[in-house]
Design an enzyme around this catalytic site. Sequence first.
Site, PDB file in Angstrom:
ATOM      1  N   GLY A 242       0.787  -1.240   0.000  1.00 56.23           N
ATOM      2  CA  GLY A 242       0.000   0.000   0.000  1.00 56.23           C
ATOM      3  C   GLY A 242       0.813   1.280   0.000  1.00 56.23           C
ATOM      4  O   GLY A 242       0.303   2.335   0.390  1.00 56.23           O
ATOM      5  N   SER A 243       2.060   1.224  -0.474  1.00 63.16           N
ATOM      6  CA  SER A 243       2.844   2.468  -0.439  1.00 63.16           C
ATOM      7  C   SER A 243       2.296   3.507  -1.418  1.00 63.16           C
ATOM      8  O   SER A 243       2.363   4.714  -1.150  1.00 63.16           O
ATOM      9  CB  SER A 243       4.323   2.184  -0.717  1.00 63.16           C
ATOM     10  OG  SER A 243       4.537   1.809  -2.049  1.00 63.16           O
ATOM     11  N   ASN A 244       1.732   3.069  -2.537  1.00 61.74           N
ATOM     12  CA  ASN A 244       1.116   4.048  -3.449  1.00 61.74           C
ATOM     13  C   ASN A 244      -0.142   4.652  -2.841  1.00 61.74           C
ATOM     14  O   ASN A 244      -0.409   5.848  -3.012  1.00 61.74           O
ATOM     15  CB  ASN A 244       0.815   3.405  -4.804  1.00 61.74           C
ATOM     16  CG  ASN A 244       2.038   3.376  -5.690  1.00 61.74           C
ATOM     17  OD1 ASN A 244       2.484   4.414  -6.173  1.00 61.74           O
ATOM     18  ND2 ASN A 244       2.616   2.194  -5.863  1.00 61.74           N
TER      19      ASN A 244
ATOM     20  N   ARG B  76     -15.967 -14.324 -10.763  1.00 61.20           N
ATOM     21  CA  ARG B  76     -15.331 -12.993 -10.741  1.00 61.20           C
ATOM     22  C   ARG B  76     -16.346 -11.909 -11.058  1.00 61.20           C
ATOM     23  O   ARG B  76     -16.292 -10.807 -10.532  1.00 61.20           O
ATOM     24  CB  ARG B  76     -14.175 -12.949 -11.749  1.00 61.20           C
ATOM     25  CG  ARG B  76     -12.986 -13.801 -11.312  1.00 61.20           C
ATOM     26  CD  ARG B  76     -11.909 -13.860 -12.392  1.00 61.20           C
ATOM     27  NE  ARG B  76     -11.565 -12.543 -12.876  1.00 61.20           N
ATOM     28  CZ  ARG B  76     -11.699 -12.137 -14.133  1.00 61.20           C
ATOM     29  NH1 ARG B  76     -12.182 -12.944 -15.054  1.00 61.20           N
ATOM     30  NH2 ARG B  76     -11.360 -10.927 -14.487  1.00 61.20           N
TER      31      ARG B  76
ATOM     32  N   MET C   2      -4.170  -6.931  -6.924  1.00 62.89           N
ATOM     33  CA  MET C   2      -3.755  -8.076  -7.726  1.00 62.89           C
ATOM     34  C   MET C   2      -4.939  -8.931  -8.168  1.00 62.89           C
ATOM     35  O   MET C   2      -4.934 -10.147  -8.029  1.00 62.89           O
ATOM     36  CB  MET C   2      -2.720  -8.901  -6.948  1.00 62.89           C
ATOM     37  CG  MET C   2      -1.414  -8.150  -6.747  1.00 62.89           C
ATOM     38  SD  MET C   2      -0.737  -7.605  -8.338  1.00 62.89           S
ATOM     39  CE  MET C   2       0.561  -6.501  -7.835  1.00 62.89           C
TER      40      MET C   2
ATOM     41  N   LEU D 223      -9.662  -6.949 -13.322  1.00 61.05           N
ATOM     42  CA  LEU D 223     -11.035  -6.455 -13.275  1.00 61.05           C
ATOM     43  C   LEU D 223     -11.845  -7.065 -14.420  1.00 61.05           C
ATOM     44  O   LEU D 223     -11.339  -7.258 -15.521  1.00 61.05           O
ATOM     45  CB  LEU D 223     -11.066  -4.926 -13.405  1.00 61.05           C
ATOM     46  CG  LEU D 223     -10.240  -4.113 -12.404  1.00 61.05           C
ATOM     47  CD1 LEU D 223     -10.631  -2.633 -12.513  1.00 61.05           C
ATOM     48  CD2 LEU D 223     -10.407  -4.599 -10.983  1.00 61.05           C
TER      49      LEU D 223
ATOM     50  N   ASN E 216      -4.746   3.166 -12.841  1.00 58.24           N
ATOM     51  CA  ASN E 216      -3.834   2.140 -12.318  1.00 58.24           C
ATOM     52  C   ASN E 216      -2.408   2.652 -12.419  1.00 58.24           C
ATOM     53  O   ASN E 216      -2.089   3.476 -13.275  1.00 58.24           O
ATOM     54  CB  ASN E 216      -3.985   0.862 -13.143  1.00 58.24           C
ATOM     55  CG  ASN E 216      -3.095  -0.265 -12.652  1.00 58.24           C
ATOM     56  OD1 ASN E 216      -2.964  -0.473 -11.448  1.00 58.24           O
ATOM     57  ND2 ASN E 216      -2.471  -0.980 -13.573  1.00 58.24           N
TER      58      ASN E 216
ATOM     59  N   HIS F 168       1.457   1.074 -12.932  1.00 55.53           N
ATOM     60  CA  HIS F 168       2.132  -0.157 -13.344  1.00 55.53           C
ATOM     61  C   HIS F 168       3.636   0.114 -13.382  1.00 55.53           C
ATOM     62  O   HIS F 168       4.065   1.141 -13.916  1.00 55.53           O
ATOM     63  CB  HIS F 168       1.632  -0.580 -14.728  1.00 55.53           C
ATOM     64  CG  HIS F 168       2.258  -1.850 -15.215  1.00 55.53           C
ATOM     65  ND1 HIS F 168       1.884  -3.082 -14.716  1.00 55.53           N
ATOM     66  CD2 HIS F 168       3.236  -2.078 -16.124  1.00 55.53           C
ATOM     67  CE1 HIS F 168       2.613  -4.018 -15.311  1.00 55.53           C
ATOM     68  NE2 HIS F 168       3.442  -3.436 -16.168  1.00 55.53           N
TER      69      HIS F 168
HETATM   70  C1  GAR Z   1       3.676  -1.213  -7.271  1.00 54.00           C
HETATM   71  O1  GAR Z   1       5.003  -1.309  -7.729  1.00 54.00           O
HETATM   72  C2  GAR Z   1       2.715  -1.161  -8.430  1.00 54.00           C
HETATM   73  O2  GAR Z   1       3.226  -0.458  -9.527  1.00 54.00           O
HETATM   74  C3  GAR Z   1       2.547  -2.626  -8.757  1.00 54.00           C
HETATM   75  O3  GAR Z   1       2.480  -3.244  -7.493  1.00 54.00           O
HETATM   76  C4  GAR Z   1       3.245  -2.487  -6.557  1.00 54.00           C
HETATM   77  C5  GAR Z   1       2.378  -2.205  -5.366  1.00 54.00           C
HETATM   78  O4  GAR Z   1       3.123  -1.570  -4.374  1.00 54.00           O
HETATM   79  N1  GAR Z   1       1.390  -2.862  -9.540  1.00 54.00           N
HETATM   80  C6  GAR Z   1       1.340  -3.766 -10.516  1.00 54.00           C
HETATM   81  O5  GAR Z   1       2.253  -4.510 -10.797  1.00 54.00           O
HETATM   82  C7  GAR Z   1       0.019  -3.806 -11.271  1.00 54.00           C
HETATM   83  N2  GAR Z   1       0.167  -4.465 -12.527  1.00 54.00           N
HETATM   84  P1  GAR Z   1       2.391  -0.812  -3.193  1.00 54.00           P
HETATM   85  O6  GAR Z   1       1.399  -1.816  -2.585  1.00 54.00           O
HETATM   86  O7  GAR Z   1       3.474  -0.477  -2.221  1.00 54.00           O
HETATM   87  O8  GAR Z   1       1.700   0.387  -3.756  1.00 54.00           O
END
Ligand code: GAR
Length: 215
Positions: A23-25, A76, A101, A104, A118, A120
Site C-alpha cells: 500500500g505504499s502508493n 469474478r 492483484m 477487473l 492504475n 504499473h
Molecule cells: C507497485 O510497484 C505497483 O506499480 C505494482 O504493485 C506495486 C504495489 O506496491 N502494480 C502492478 O504490478 C500492477 N500491474 P504498493 O502496494 O506499495 O503500492
Amino acid sequence: MDDVVFRSPRKRGRIAVFLSGRGSNFMAIREAVERGDIDAEVGLVLSNKPDAPGLVQARAWGLETLFLDPKLFATREDYDRAVVRELEGRRVDLVCLAGYMRVLTPGLCQAYEHRIVNIHPALLPSFPGLHVQRKAIDWGVRFSGCTVHFVAAEVDMGPIILQAVVPVLQDDTEETLAARILVEEHKIYPEAVGLYFAGRLEVRGRRVFILEPGA
Ligand code: GAR
C-alpha cells in the site's frame, strides 16, 4: 485530431483505493490528499486480502475500509458486481488501483469507464503483467519506469496519463530496480490523480491531453 471522448471533472471528489499488499502508493496518494494537492477525499480502501498491510494502515488512520472476500463469490463477475454496488453506495468518483492483484472484469471496467486508474511498474505498453522489473532486466532494456493509465478491459492497457523513466543499471536486481521505480511511482500517481480532479485530463482516442490550469 480524434474527438474528445472524456474530460475529467473539476470537482472535489471521492476516491476509492483498491489494494492487495503493502500500500505504499495508497499512502502517497493519501499524503497528497492531506497536503491539499489532490482535491478529493479517500472515501474507501478496499482489499481482497484481509491482512494487506495497506488495509491495516488505512484502518489505523480511521479511513473507511472494506475486505471483500473472493471466497464468498461464485464467479469474478459476481465479485465485481458487489464491488460496483459498494462504489455506487459511496458515490465514488475515481478508483485508484494500487497494487490490486485482481484482474477487473469487463463489467466493472465498463461501469466505471474513465473512472478507474492504475499504476504499473513499467513503461507500458512494454512489459504488461507480473514480475515486470525482472523482465526488463532480462530483456536488457536501458530504461524502464512506471505508467499511470486509465483502466480498460484489457490488462495493463488503457490511455496513458503519466509516465516516469528510470535507468536500468548493469548491476540491478529485481529489488533494486523496483525500488528505483517505486520512488517515481510515488510522484506520478498522486500527480495524475491531482490532474484528474483539477479537470485537466482530456482523452482523445488513445491519447490523454493534459490541459492548462483553468482551461
Ligand atoms: C507497485 O510497484 C505497483 O506499480 C505494482 O504493485 C506495486 C504495489 O506496491 N502494480 C502492478 O504490478 C500492477 N500491474 P504498493 O502496494 O506499495 O503500492
